[in-house]
Design a protein around this motif. Sequence first.
Motif, PDB file in Angstrom:
ATOM      1  N   MET A 108       0.807  -1.095  -0.022  1.00  0.00           N
ATOM      2  CA  MET A 108       0.113   0.058  -0.098  1.00  0.00           C
ATOM      3  C   MET A 108       0.765   1.321  -0.111  1.00  0.00           C
ATOM      4  N   GLU A 109       1.999   1.271   0.861  1.00  0.00           N
ATOM      5  CA  GLU A 109       2.893   2.512   0.865  1.00  0.00           C
ATOM      6  C   GLU A 109       3.480   2.558  -0.433  1.00  0.00           C
ATOM      7  N   LEU A 110       3.827   1.587  -1.196  1.00  0.00           N
ATOM      8  CA  LEU A 110       4.317   1.590  -2.627  1.00  0.00           C
ATOM      9  C   LEU A 110       3.234   2.218  -3.703  1.00  0.00           C
ATOM     10  N   GLU A 111       2.311   1.699  -3.593  1.00  0.00           N
ATOM     11  CA  GLU A 111       1.202   2.328  -4.404  1.00  0.00           C
ATOM     12  C   GLU A 111       0.844   3.721  -3.942  1.00  0.00           C
ATOM     13  N   VAL A 112       0.907   4.115  -2.657  1.00  0.00           N
ATOM     14  CA  VAL A 112       0.613   5.510  -2.474  1.00  0.00           C
ATOM     15  C   VAL A 112       1.769   6.111  -2.987  1.00  0.00           C
ATOM     16  N   ARG A 113       2.997   6.101  -2.931  1.00  0.00           N
ATOM     17  CA  ARG A 113       4.201   6.787  -3.501  1.00  0.00           C
ATOM     18  C   ARG A 113       4.049   7.046  -5.112  1.00  0.00           C
ATOM     19  N   ARG A 114       3.622   5.876  -5.589  1.00  0.00           N
ATOM     20  CA  ARG A 114       3.377   5.849  -6.971  1.00  0.00           C
ATOM     21  C   ARG A 114       2.219   6.803  -7.347  1.00  0.00           C
ATOM     22  N   GLN A 115       1.290   6.649  -6.626  1.00  0.00           N
ATOM     23  CA  GLN A 115       0.090   7.594  -6.983  1.00  0.00           C
ATOM     24  C   GLN A 115       0.564   9.183  -6.728  1.00  0.00           C
ATOM     25  N   ARG A 116       1.611   9.431  -5.357  1.00  0.00           N
ATOM     26  CA  ARG A 116       2.152  10.698  -5.317  1.00  0.00           C
ATOM     27  C   ARG A 116       2.688  11.236  -6.612  1.00  0.00           C
ATOM     28  N   THR A 117       3.781  10.262  -6.954  1.00  0.00           N
ATOM     29  CA  THR A 117       4.301  10.579  -7.860  1.00  0.00           C
ATOM     30  C   THR A 117       3.606  11.090  -9.237  1.00  0.00           C
ATOM     31  N   HIS A 118       2.621  10.374  -9.605  1.00  0.00           N
ATOM     32  CA  HIS A 118       1.702  10.354 -10.713  1.00  0.00           C
ATOM     33  C   HIS A 118       0.930  11.775 -10.449  1.00  0.00           C
ATOM     34  N   LEU A 119       0.724  11.878  -9.173  1.00  0.00           N
ATOM     35  CA  LEU A 119      -0.089  13.169  -8.972  1.00  0.00           C
ATOM     36  C   LEU A 119       0.824  14.455  -8.991  1.00  0.00           C
ATOM     37  N   ARG A 120       2.292  14.232  -8.716  1.00  0.00           N
ATOM     38  CA  ARG A 120       3.058  15.396  -8.874  1.00  0.00           C
ATOM     39  C   ARG A 120       3.325  15.822 -10.290  1.00  0.00           C
ATOM     40  N   ILE A 121       3.498  14.682 -11.229  1.00  0.00           N
ATOM     41  CA  ILE A 121       3.492  14.745 -12.580  1.00  0.00           C
ATOM     42  C   ILE A 121       2.470  15.504 -13.081  1.00  0.00           C
ATOM     43  N   CYS A 122       1.445  15.158 -12.589  1.00  0.00           N
ATOM     44  CA  CYS A 122      -0.087  15.592 -13.269  1.00  0.00           C
ATOM     45  C   CYS A 122       0.168  17.263 -12.900  1.00  0.00           C
ATOM     46  N   TRP A 123       0.436  17.552 -11.757  1.00  0.00           N
ATOM     47  CA  TRP A 123       0.276  18.832 -11.233  1.00  0.00           C
ATOM     48  C   TRP A 123       1.410  19.595 -12.019  1.00  0.00           C
ATOM     49  N   ALA A 124       2.253  18.916 -12.263  1.00  0.00           N
ATOM     50  CA  ALA A 124       3.386  19.727 -13.028  1.00  0.00           C
ATOM     51  C   ALA A 124       2.990  19.954 -14.340  1.00  0.00           C
ATOM     52  N   ILE A 125       2.421  19.157 -15.218  1.00  0.00           N
ATOM     53  CA  ILE A 125       2.041  19.322 -16.296  1.00  0.00           C
ATOM     54  C   ILE A 125       0.621  20.069 -16.373  1.00  0.00           C
ATOM     55  N   LEU A 126      -0.223  20.212 -15.291  1.00  0.00           N
ATOM     56  CA  LEU A 126      -1.245  21.315 -15.245  1.00  0.00           C
ATOM     57  C   LEU A 126      -0.660  22.495 -15.065  1.00  0.00           C
ATOM     58  N   ILE A 127       0.462  22.662 -14.371  1.00  0.00           N
ATOM     59  CA  ILE A 127       1.057  24.105 -14.094  1.00  0.00           C
ATOM     60  C   ILE A 127       1.724  24.596 -15.338  1.00  0.00           C
ATOM     61  N   LEU A 128       2.363  23.768 -15.949  1.00  0.00           N
ATOM     62  CA  LEU A 128       3.125  24.171 -17.451  1.00  0.00           C
ATOM     63  C   LEU A 128       1.937  24.418 -18.528  1.00  0.00           C
ATOM     64  N   LEU A 129       0.771  23.735 -18.344  1.00  0.00           N
ATOM     65  CA  LEU A 129      -0.157  24.175 -19.179  1.00  0.00           C
ATOM     66  C   LEU A 129      -0.530  25.336 -18.908  1.00  0.00           C
ATOM     67  N   TYR A 130      -0.796  25.714 -17.665  1.00  0.00           N
ATOM     68  CA  TYR A 130      -1.633  27.001 -17.158  1.00  0.00           C
ATOM     69  C   TYR A 130      -0.601  27.974 -17.676  1.00  0.00           C
ATOM     70  N   LEU A 131       0.653  27.949 -17.484  1.00  0.00           N
ATOM     71  CA  LEU A 131       1.702  28.898 -17.424  1.00  0.00           C
ATOM     72  C   LEU A 131       1.960  29.194 -19.168  1.00  0.00           C
ATOM     73  N   LEU A 132       1.516  28.184 -19.815  1.00  0.00           N
ATOM     74  CA  LEU A 132       1.511  28.358 -21.273  1.00  0.00           C
ATOM     75  C   LEU A 132       0.184  28.886 -21.819  1.00  0.00           C
ATOM     76  N   TYR A 133      -0.693  28.761 -21.254  1.00  0.00           N
ATOM     77  CA  TYR A 133      -2.098  29.577 -21.576  1.00  0.00           C
ATOM     78  C   TYR A 133      -1.998  30.937 -21.293  1.00  0.00           C
ATOM     79  N   VAL A 134      -1.632  31.130 -19.911  1.00  0.00           N
ATOM     80  CA  VAL A 134      -1.388  32.538 -19.468  1.00  0.00           C
ATOM     81  C   VAL A 134      -0.567  33.437 -20.532  1.00  0.00           C
TER      82      VAL A 134
END
Length: 165
Positions: free
Chosen positions: A137-163
């Motif tokens: 479960m801890e490994l799964e949570v870490r993987r999900q966090r990593t995915h979330l961070r990647i998703c947030w980073a992409i969203l921030i980049l997309l926002y910056l590009l849009y802005v």
Amino acid sequence: MMSKEKVSSSISSSSIVKHTLENTPVCTCGSPASLRTSNTRRNPGRAFFGCSNYNMKGLPHCNFFKWADRGQEREQELHKIETDLLRKKDELQKTQEEFQKTREELRKLEEEVRKTMEEVRHWMEEVRKREGKIVKMELEVRRQRTHLRICWAILILLYLLYVRS
């Protein structure tokens, strides 16, 4: 010299005398020994057998001597030894019984320890299984966090590009 009749009548109630008169020994000279009483300081009044010809004027006599109560002393010694043996036998039997009880108690305790060890093994197995699940479960949570961070980073980049555009 005291005759058998005088000795037996004066102390006829004594079991020693009864026993010795019935079992009168024979002197080494072949004549029956006579029962006498000691007058010495060391053994006053103690019965003994001696040669019946002793102190008889002119008659040959042997040096036969035997305590009349010697057989009874041996009987008493044997009785004491027998009593000690019986007491020790009883003590041994009690010790064996106590040993047997202790052995049974140890067997019961050993069985309890064995059962407790089985329970501990079972619990440890459960802990390992749960630990494995937690690690997964801890490994799964870490993987999900990593995915979330990647998703947030992409969203921030997309926002910056849009802005900027």
